[in-house]
Write an enzyme that holds these catalytic residues in place. Structure first.
Site, mmCIF file in Angstrom:
data_model
loop_
_atom_site.group_PDB
_atom_site.id
_atom_site.type_symbol
_atom_site.label_atom_id
_atom_site.label_comp_id
_atom_site.label_asym_id
_atom_site.label_seq_id
_atom_site.Cartn_x
_atom_site.Cartn_y
_atom_site.Cartn_z
ATOM 1 N N PRO A 182 0.792 -1.238 0.000
ATOM 2 C CA PRO A 182 0.000 0.000 0.000
ATOM 3 C C PRO A 182 0.826 1.292 0.000
ATOM 4 O O PRO A 182 1.863 1.378 0.656
ATOM 5 C CB PRO A 182 -0.838 -0.099 1.281
ATOM 6 C CG PRO A 182 -0.197 -1.151 2.107
ATOM 7 C CD PRO A 182 0.493 -2.087 1.165
ATOM 8 N N ASN A 183 0.303 2.249 -0.745
ATOM 9 C CA ASN A 183 0.823 3.620 -0.841
ATOM 10 C C ASN A 183 2.076 3.764 -1.705
ATOM 11 O O ASN A 183 2.514 4.884 -1.976
ATOM 12 C CB ASN A 183 1.078 4.223 0.555
ATOM 13 C CG ASN A 183 -0.196 4.327 1.361
ATOM 14 O OD1 ASN A 183 -1.135 5.001 0.932
ATOM 15 N ND2 ASN A 183 -0.273 3.654 2.498
ATOM 16 N N ARG A 226 4.308 11.170 -2.507
ATOM 17 C CA ARG A 226 4.188 10.738 -1.119
ATOM 18 C C ARG A 226 5.460 11.051 -0.333
ATOM 19 O O ARG A 226 6.522 10.510 -0.628
ATOM 20 C CB ARG A 226 3.966 9.227 -1.109
ATOM 21 C CG ARG A 226 3.984 8.617 0.261
ATOM 22 C CD ARG A 226 4.103 7.099 0.191
ATOM 23 N NE ARG A 226 3.944 6.563 1.525
ATOM 24 C CZ ARG A 226 4.265 5.339 1.897
ATOM 25 N NH1 ARG A 226 4.753 4.500 1.011
ATOM 26 N NH2 ARG A 226 4.096 4.951 3.129
ATOM 27 N N TYR A 270 10.793 9.294 0.875
ATOM 28 C CA TYR A 270 10.819 8.289 -0.195
ATOM 29 C C TYR A 270 11.396 8.787 -1.511
ATOM 30 O O TYR A 270 11.498 8.008 -2.465
ATOM 31 C CB TYR A 270 9.401 7.747 -0.420
ATOM 32 C CG TYR A 270 8.840 7.060 0.819
ATOM 33 C CD1 TYR A 270 9.398 5.867 1.284
ATOM 34 C CD2 TYR A 270 7.785 7.618 1.541
ATOM 35 C CE1 TYR A 270 8.915 5.239 2.414
ATOM 36 C CE2 TYR A 270 7.292 6.992 2.678
ATOM 37 C CZ TYR A 270 7.856 5.806 3.112
ATOM 38 O OH TYR A 270 7.386 5.183 4.242
ATOM 39 N N ASN A 290 8.172 -5.442 -1.308
ATOM 40 C CA ASN A 290 8.080 -4.338 -0.346
ATOM 41 C C ASN A 290 6.653 -4.376 0.213
ATOM 42 O O ASN A 290 5.724 -3.891 -0.426
ATOM 43 C CB ASN A 290 8.363 -2.992 -1.013
ATOM 44 C CG ASN A 290 8.429 -1.871 0.017
ATOM 45 O OD1 ASN A 290 7.933 -2.028 1.141
ATOM 46 N ND2 ASN A 290 9.027 -0.749 -0.342
ATOM 47 N N ALA A 349 3.366 -0.871 4.748
ATOM 48 C CA ALA A 349 2.908 -0.899 6.146
ATOM 49 C C ALA A 349 2.507 -2.304 6.607
ATOM 50 O O ALA A 349 2.549 -2.595 7.812
ATOM 51 C CB ALA A 349 1.749 0.080 6.340
ATOM 52 N N GLU A 372 12.767 -9.295 1.254
ATOM 53 C CA GLU A 372 11.997 -8.148 1.756
ATOM 54 C C GLU A 372 12.822 -6.886 1.494
ATOM 55 O O GLU A 372 14.011 -6.855 1.813
ATOM 56 C CB GLU A 372 11.772 -8.321 3.266
ATOM 57 C CG GLU A 372 11.076 -7.154 3.942
ATOM 58 C CD GLU A 372 11.070 -7.279 5.467
ATOM 59 O OE1 GLU A 372 11.553 -8.311 6.004
ATOM 60 O OE2 GLU A 372 10.614 -6.329 6.123
ATOM 61 N N HIS A 423 12.893 -2.419 1.578
ATOM 62 C CA HIS A 423 12.307 -1.135 1.973
ATOM 63 C C HIS A 423 13.157 -0.021 1.390
ATOM 64 O O HIS A 423 14.386 -0.124 1.338
ATOM 65 C CB HIS A 423 12.261 -1.001 3.500
ATOM 66 C CG HIS A 423 11.436 -2.070 4.130
ATOM 67 N ND1 HIS A 423 10.067 -2.045 4.137
ATOM 68 C CD2 HIS A 423 11.788 -3.222 4.738
ATOM 69 C CE1 HIS A 423 9.607 -3.135 4.719
ATOM 70 N NE2 HIS A 423 10.639 -3.877 5.089
ATOM 71 N N ARG A 446 13.360 4.805 12.037
ATOM 72 C CA ARG A 446 12.159 5.657 12.017
ATOM 73 C C ARG A 446 11.311 5.414 13.283
ATOM 74 O O ARG A 446 11.832 5.033 14.304
ATOM 75 C CB ARG A 446 11.399 5.407 10.709
ATOM 76 C CG ARG A 446 12.255 5.741 9.466
ATOM 77 C CD ARG A 446 11.509 5.484 8.186
ATOM 78 N NE ARG A 446 10.312 6.335 8.100
ATOM 79 C CZ ARG A 446 9.315 6.122 7.239
ATOM 80 N NH1 ARG A 446 9.377 5.099 6.406
ATOM 81 N NH2 ARG A 446 8.275 6.919 7.219
HETATM 82 C C1 DQA Z 1 8.395 1.171 3.551
HETATM 83 C C2 DQA Z 1 8.548 1.383 5.061
HETATM 84 C C3 DQA Z 1 7.242 1.117 5.770
HETATM 85 O O1 DQA Z 1 7.389 1.373 7.166
HETATM 86 C C4 DQA Z 1 6.156 2.047 5.246
HETATM 87 O O2 DQA Z 1 4.918 1.726 5.851
HETATM 88 C C5 DQA Z 1 6.051 2.051 3.771
HETATM 89 C C6 DQA Z 1 7.273 2.005 2.971
HETATM 90 C C7 DQA Z 1 9.684 1.553 2.784
HETATM 91 O O3 DQA Z 1 9.815 1.138 1.646
HETATM 92 O O4 DQA Z 1 10.530 2.274 3.319
HETATM 93 O O5 DQA Z 1 4.962 2.193 3.207
HETATM 94 O O6 DQA Z 1 8.140 -0.210 3.318
#
Ligand code: DQA
Length: 148
Positions: free
Chosen positions: A10-11, A18, A23, A74, A77, A98, A100, A107
């Site tokens: 998501p997002n 964003r 990011y 990725n 959240a 995994e 990020h 964070r």
């Molecule tokens: C994320 C880190 C997560 O904590 C966050 O919720 C994201 C992006 C990252 O790529 O840094 O949506 O996965």
């Protein structure tokens, strides 16, 4: 040519607009292009997807498990609370990395725990788009090892 899934939660489709301070300014299309080009360079075909929907992400993880397809994931959240995503990853039949963009450990407190890390092959975090490049390189190396 071996296929690799690059799955995004998501997002992440909102990259570019964003929280650019966290990011970066590049958008999801740029990330998709980078993943496809990197994979091609490594002799792989990258299928890049993004969803805001937990059920859809889980169905893609099932598809990867059934097809023995390696995954760069990725979970966004979902990383921090989705036992359903974790259980789907636990069924994997090929390497799953995994990734990020940011470094969640640096964070907010709630980002410090990953409920998926324990069932992933490994984790790469904190390098922006480079996290995906490194993960694709790792997948290519792991595939070469298992074939050799
Ligand atoms: C994320 C880190 C997560 O904590 C966050 O919720 C994201 C992006 C990252 O790529 O840094 O949506 O996965």
């Amino acid at each position: 040519m071996s296929e690799v899934f690059v799955l995004n939660g998501p997002n992440l489709g909102r990259l570019g607009s964003r929280e650019p301070d966290v990011y970066g300014a590049a958008d999801f299309e740029a990330l998709t292009a980078l993943c496809r080009d990197t994979a091609r360079r490594l002799g792989l075909h990258a299928e890049v997807r993004q969803t805001d929907d937990e059920a859809e992400l889980i169905s893609w993880l099932h598809e990867a498990a059934d097809g023995r397809i390696p995954v760069v994931l990725n979970p966004a959240a979902f990383t921090h609370y989705s036992y359903a995503v974790r259980d789907a990853i636990a069924q994997r039949t090929a390497p799953l990395i995994e990734v990020h963009l940011s470094n969640p450990a640096a964070r907010e407190e709630f980002r410090h725990n990953s409920v998926v890390a324990g069932v992933a092959t490994g984790t790469i975090a904190g390098f922006g788009f480079l996290s995906y490049v490194l993960a694709l390189q790792a997948i290519a190396e792991l595939l070469a090892e298992s074939e050799g």
